[in-house]
Design a protein around this motif. Structure first.
Motif, PDB file in Angstrom:
ATOM      1  N   LEU A 154     -78.849 -62.477 -72.381  1.00 30.11           N
ATOM      2  CA  LEU A 154     -77.608 -63.260 -72.357  1.00 30.11           C
ATOM      3  C   LEU A 154     -76.429 -62.445 -72.875  1.00 30.11           C
ATOM      4  CD1 LEU A 154     -78.984 -66.700 -73.621  1.00 30.11           C
ATOM      5  CD2 LEU A 154     -78.275 -66.105 -71.292  1.00 30.11           C
ATOM      6  N   ALA A 155     -76.646 -61.671 -73.944  1.00 31.10           N
ATOM      7  CA  ALA A 155     -75.574 -60.835 -74.482  1.00 31.10           C
ATOM      8  C   ALA A 155     -75.188 -59.737 -73.504  1.00 31.10           C
ATOM      9  CB  ALA A 155     -76.016 -60.229 -75.812  1.00 31.10           C
ATOM     10  N   ALA A 156     -76.190 -59.099 -72.895  1.00 28.10           N
ATOM     11  CA  ALA A 156     -75.919 -58.014 -71.949  1.00 28.10           C
ATOM     12  C   ALA A 156     -75.172 -58.526 -70.723  1.00 28.10           C
ATOM     13  CB  ALA A 156     -77.228 -57.350 -71.531  1.00 28.10           C
ATOM     14  N   LYS A 157     -75.590 -59.666 -70.199  1.00 26.64           N
ATOM     15  CA  LYS A 157     -74.905 -60.244 -69.044  1.00 26.64           C
ATOM     16  C   LYS A 157     -73.466 -60.629 -69.397  1.00 26.64           C
ATOM     17  CE  LYS A 157     -78.607 -61.990 -66.090  1.00 26.64           C
ATOM     18  NZ  LYS A 157     -78.022 -61.425 -64.851  1.00 26.64           N
ATOM     19  N   THR A 158     -73.266 -61.136 -70.595  1.00 30.59           N
ATOM     20  CA  THR A 158     -71.920 -61.498 -71.036  1.00 30.59           C
ATOM     21  C   THR A 158     -71.026 -60.268 -71.134  1.00 30.59           C
ATOM     22  OG1 THR A 158     -72.760 -63.394 -72.290  1.00 30.59           O
ATOM     23  CG2 THR A 158     -70.593 -62.567 -72.884  1.00 30.59           C
ATOM     24  N   ILE A 159     -71.555 -59.220 -71.734  1.00 31.57           N
ATOM     25  CA  ILE A 159     -70.772 -57.994 -71.911  1.00 31.57           C
ATOM     26  C   ILE A 159     -70.401 -57.378 -70.563  1.00 31.57           C
ATOM     27  CG2 ILE A 159     -70.874 -55.617 -72.768  1.00 31.57           C
ATOM     28  CD1 ILE A 159     -72.582 -56.690 -75.102  1.00 31.57           C
ATOM     29  N   THR A 160     -71.360 -57.261 -69.673  1.00 27.74           N
ATOM     30  CA  THR A 160     -71.076 -56.638 -68.375  1.00 27.74           C
ATOM     31  C   THR A 160     -70.168 -57.516 -67.509  1.00 27.74           C
ATOM     32  OG1 THR A 160     -73.168 -57.548 -67.517  1.00 27.74           O
ATOM     33  CG2 THR A 160     -73.200 -55.285 -68.346  1.00 27.74           C
ATOM     34  N   ALA A 161     -70.222 -58.837 -67.722  1.00 31.65           N
ATOM     35  CA  ALA A 161     -69.373 -59.732 -66.936  1.00 31.65           C
ATOM     36  C   ALA A 161     -67.930 -59.709 -67.403  1.00 31.65           C
ATOM     37  CB  ALA A 161     -69.917 -61.161 -67.000  1.00 31.65           C
ATOM     38  N   LEU A 162     -67.712 -59.535 -68.700  1.00 31.47           N
ATOM     39  CA  LEU A 162     -66.357 -59.596 -69.257  1.00 31.47           C
ATOM     40  C   LEU A 162     -65.698 -58.229 -69.420  1.00 31.47           C
ATOM     41  CD1 LEU A 162     -66.804 -62.303 -72.072  1.00 31.47           C
ATOM     42  CD2 LEU A 162     -65.936 -62.610 -69.740  1.00 31.47           C
ATOM     43  N   ALA A 163     -66.487 -57.172 -69.374  1.00 26.74           N
ATOM     44  CA  ALA A 163     -65.930 -55.837 -69.633  1.00 26.74           C
ATOM     45  C   ALA A 163     -65.049 -55.339 -68.493  1.00 26.74           C
ATOM     46  CB  ALA A 163     -67.055 -54.844 -69.891  1.00 26.74           C
ATOM     47  N   GLY A 164     -65.242 -55.856 -67.307  1.00 30.28           N
ATOM     48  CA  GLY A 164     -64.440 -55.426 -66.159  1.00 30.28           C
ATOM     49  C   GLY A 164     -64.973 -56.046 -64.884  1.00 30.28           C
ATOM     50  N   THR A 165     -64.377 -55.687 -63.775  1.00 35.29           N
ATOM     51  CA  THR A 165     -64.862 -56.181 -62.492  1.00 35.29           C
ATOM     52  C   THR A 165     -66.201 -55.521 -62.170  1.00 35.29           C
ATOM     53  OG1 THR A 165     -63.795 -54.431 -61.212  1.00 35.29           O
ATOM     54  CG2 THR A 165     -62.480 -56.413 -61.702  1.00 35.29           C
ATOM     55  N   PRO A 166     -66.979 -56.107 -61.260  1.00 37.72           N
ATOM     56  CA  PRO A 166     -68.265 -55.490 -60.905  1.00 37.72           C
ATOM     57  C   PRO A 166     -68.127 -54.042 -60.455  1.00 37.72           C
ATOM     58  CG  PRO A 166     -68.174 -57.722 -60.054  1.00 37.72           C
ATOM     59  CD  PRO A 166     -66.820 -57.426 -60.614  1.00 37.72           C
ATOM     60  N   ASP A 167     -67.060 -53.727 -59.705  1.00 38.89           N
ATOM     61  CA  ASP A 167     -66.869 -52.350 -59.248  1.00 38.89           C
ATOM     62  C   ASP A 167     -66.550 -51.421 -60.419  1.00 38.89           C
ATOM     63  OD1 ASP A 167     -67.330 -53.090 -56.639  1.00 38.89           O
ATOM     64  OD2 ASP A 167     -65.195 -53.401 -56.171  1.00 38.89           O
ATOM     65  N   GLU A 168     -65.717 -51.901 -61.351  1.00 41.64           N
ATOM     66  CA  GLU A 168     -65.365 -51.081 -62.518  1.00 41.64           C
ATOM     67  C   GLU A 168     -66.591 -50.827 -63.384  1.00 41.64           C
ATOM     68  OE1 GLU A 168     -60.701 -52.329 -63.362  1.00 41.64           O
ATOM     69  OE2 GLU A 168     -62.332 -53.624 -64.083  1.00 41.64           O
ATOM     70  N   VAL A 169     -67.353 -51.863 -63.622  1.00 40.73           N
ATOM     71  CA  VAL A 169     -68.539 -51.733 -64.470  1.00 40.73           C
ATOM     72  C   VAL A 169     -69.562 -50.805 -63.825  1.00 40.73           C
ATOM     73  CG1 VAL A 169     -70.507 -53.001 -65.399  1.00 40.73           C
ATOM     74  CG2 VAL A 169     -68.218 -53.955 -65.614  1.00 40.73           C
ATOM     75  N   ALA A 170     -69.684 -50.880 -62.503  1.00 35.59           N
ATOM     76  CA  ALA A 170     -70.670 -50.066 -61.791  1.00 35.59           C
ATOM     77  C   ALA A 170     -70.399 -48.578 -61.943  1.00 35.59           C
ATOM     78  CB  ALA A 170     -70.707 -50.451 -60.314  1.00 35.59           C
ATOM     79  N   VAL A 171     -69.127 -48.199 -62.096  1.00 37.49           N
ATOM     80  CA  VAL A 171     -68.783 -46.778 -62.236  1.00 37.49           C
ATOM     81  C   VAL A 171     -68.567 -46.386 -63.693  1.00 37.49           C
ATOM     82  CG1 VAL A 171     -67.781 -46.653 -59.935  1.00 37.49           C
ATOM     83  CG2 VAL A 171     -66.318 -47.236 -61.877  1.00 37.49           C
ATOM     84  N   GLY A 172     -68.873 -47.302 -64.609  1.00 41.95           N
ATOM     85  CA  GLY A 172     -68.765 -46.974 -66.028  1.00 41.95           C
ATOM     86  C   GLY A 172     -67.386 -47.145 -66.617  1.00 41.95           C
ATOM     87  N   ASP A 173     -66.549 -47.949 -65.990  1.00 37.55           N
ATOM     88  CA  ASP A 173     -65.205 -48.210 -66.506  1.00 37.55           C
ATOM     89  C   ASP A 173     -65.183 -49.621 -67.098  1.00 37.55           C
ATOM     90  OD1 ASP A 173     -62.556 -48.051 -67.120  1.00 37.55           O
ATOM     91  OD2 ASP A 173     -61.836 -48.442 -65.081  1.00 37.55           O
ATOM     92  N   TYR A 174     -64.810 -49.722 -68.372  1.00 37.30           N
ATOM     93  CA  TYR A 174     -64.845 -51.016 -69.069  1.00 37.30           C
ATOM     94  C   TYR A 174     -63.488 -51.285 -69.719  1.00 37.30           C
ATOM     95  CZ  TYR A 174     -69.807 -49.863 -68.635  1.00 37.30           C
ATOM     96  OH  TYR A 174     -71.037 -49.498 -68.165  1.00 37.30           O
ATOM     97  N   PRO A 175     -62.533 -51.798 -68.956  1.00 33.98           N
ATOM     98  CA  PRO A 175     -61.180 -52.000 -69.491  1.00 33.98           C
ATOM     99  C   PRO A 175     -61.088 -53.081 -70.572  1.00 33.98           C
ATOM    100  CG  PRO A 175     -61.373 -52.931 -67.270  1.00 33.98           C
ATOM    101  CD  PRO A 175     -62.616 -52.152 -67.521  1.00 33.98           C
ATOM    102  N   HIS A 176     -62.016 -53.994 -70.612  1.00 35.66           N
ATOM    103  CA  HIS A 176     -61.977 -55.074 -71.604  1.00 35.66           C
ATOM    104  C   HIS A 176     -63.199 -55.007 -72.522  1.00 35.66           C
ATOM    105  CE1 HIS A 176     -58.835 -56.519 -68.982  1.00 35.66           C
ATOM    106  NE2 HIS A 176     -59.690 -56.702 -67.989  1.00 35.66           N
TER     107      HIS A 176
END
Length: 343
Positions: free
Chosen positions: A90-112
């Motif tokens: 649940l924590a991991a899904k929350t972090i990856t969902a809020l850290a950026g868009t799916p495309d940003e997260v997929a390339v290792g970019d986490y603006p939030h």
């Protein structure tokens, strides 16, 4: 005057010898001395290795201390492994969902990233606490054995985790959790997870040894009927204990995903047994009424020291399981002997 001081000292030392934690501490020192002497080039005897041991024990000690409180009240929680898996997912899904868009997260970019991690921490702790509260409600409301209840919620929690992930670990967890926390060492020596675990252990030692909450916990383990007559709301107190165990599972889940930058759905299956073993090795009684947080700390270090020493010696670390099992048997024997001596 000198005779009185001598008698007091003798009494104190005699009582110390009668505790399981004392003998387990001697075993721990013996293991450290043995591996330091026989390891190649004395590799075991290094500051870096000792801090690695502490890092490896940082998760186990949190679970073991939570189990110490429950055992002190004559209760169990066998669902801690499933709780950790579910909270980490649940924590991991929350972090990856809020850290950026799916495309940003997929390339290792986490603006939030900051916001995502903060909310992820809340989700992990909240999920763990809720899991623990459910256990406590089932035990207190339905008047069921905590052993059976938590055995059942183990399957439920793991099933929920598998449904949420379809059996696959959560990808794209930010590596910054590793570099900025899990592997970061204060003064290039002490890992931050070790400091966090140690701070929580010290706080919970104070709670158990110096507060009314600790007294009520051991009172329930000694005699529920006597605790009720003393005015203790045993149902509410048990809910607090199970919630505490859940919160510590949430902390352990955060340490898990930050250290490995992934979830571990297939792991944590033996965490419950390891936590119980560490508490019992440290002098906490399986029969309730006796608990030792400082002893649990020792009990958490023994299996880690064994595993590390065996690996350094080039032996299969699976021997650790056999040796820990033998130590648990010895600890339970000492506990039973001491109880028979006192009563």
């Amino acid at each position: 005057m000198n005779k009185l001081a001598y008698d007091d000292g003798s009494t104190w030392f005699y009582r110390l010898r009668e505790t399981t934690a004392f003998w387990m501490f001697l075993i721990l020192l013996g293991l450290v001395a043995l591996f330091s002497l026989i390891s190649p080039h004395h590799a075991f005897l290094s500051v870096n290795n000792f801090f690695n041991i502490a890092l490896n024990a940082s998760q186990l000690v949190l679970l073991a201390v939570g189990m110490t409180f429950l055992l002190g009240a004559k209760e169990f929680d066998l669902s801690v492994g499933s709780n950790i898996v579910l909270a980490s997912i649940l924590a991991a899904k929350t972090i990856t969902a809020l850290a950026g868009t799916p495309d940003e997260v997929a390339v290792g970019d986490y603006p939030h990233l900051g916001l995502a991690v903060a909310v992820g921490v809340v989700v992990a702790l909240g999920s763990g606490a809720l899991f623990g509260l459910v256990n406590g409600l089932l035990v207190t409301t339905l008047r069921l054995s905590s052993f059976l209840v938590t055995l059942a919620t183990t399957a439920i929690g793991l099933g929920m985790a598998l449904v949420l992930t379809h059996g696959a670990n959560v990808p794209d967890i930010p590596r910054a959790l590793q570099t900025d926390f899990a592997t970061y060492r204060l003064f290039d020596l002490v890992p931050l997870p070790v400091l966090l675990s140690l701070a929580l252990v010290m706080l919970l030692w104070f709670v158990l040894a110096q507060t009314r909450f600790g007294v009520h916990t051991l009172a329930l383990g000694s005699s529920v009927d006597a605790a009720r007559r003393a005015g203790i709301n045993h149902k509410l107190h048990l809910l607090k204990l199970f919630a505490l165990m859940g919160v510590l599972c949430g902390v352990a889940a955060l340490l898990d995903i930050s250290r490995f930058a992934t979830t571990n759905i297939g792991g944590h299956q033996t965490d419950n047994l390891q936590a119980v073993a560490a508490a019992v090795i440290g002098g906490t009684s399986l029969f309730g009424g006796m608990a030792s947080v400082q002893g649990t700390l020792v009990g958490s270090l023994i299996p880690v020291v064994l595993g590390t020493g065996l690996v350094i010696m080039g032996l299969d670390s699976f021997y650790q399981l056999i040796l820990v099992g033998l130590i648990v048997i010895a600890a339970v024997y000492i506990d039973q002997r001491n109880r028979q001596t006192r009563f």
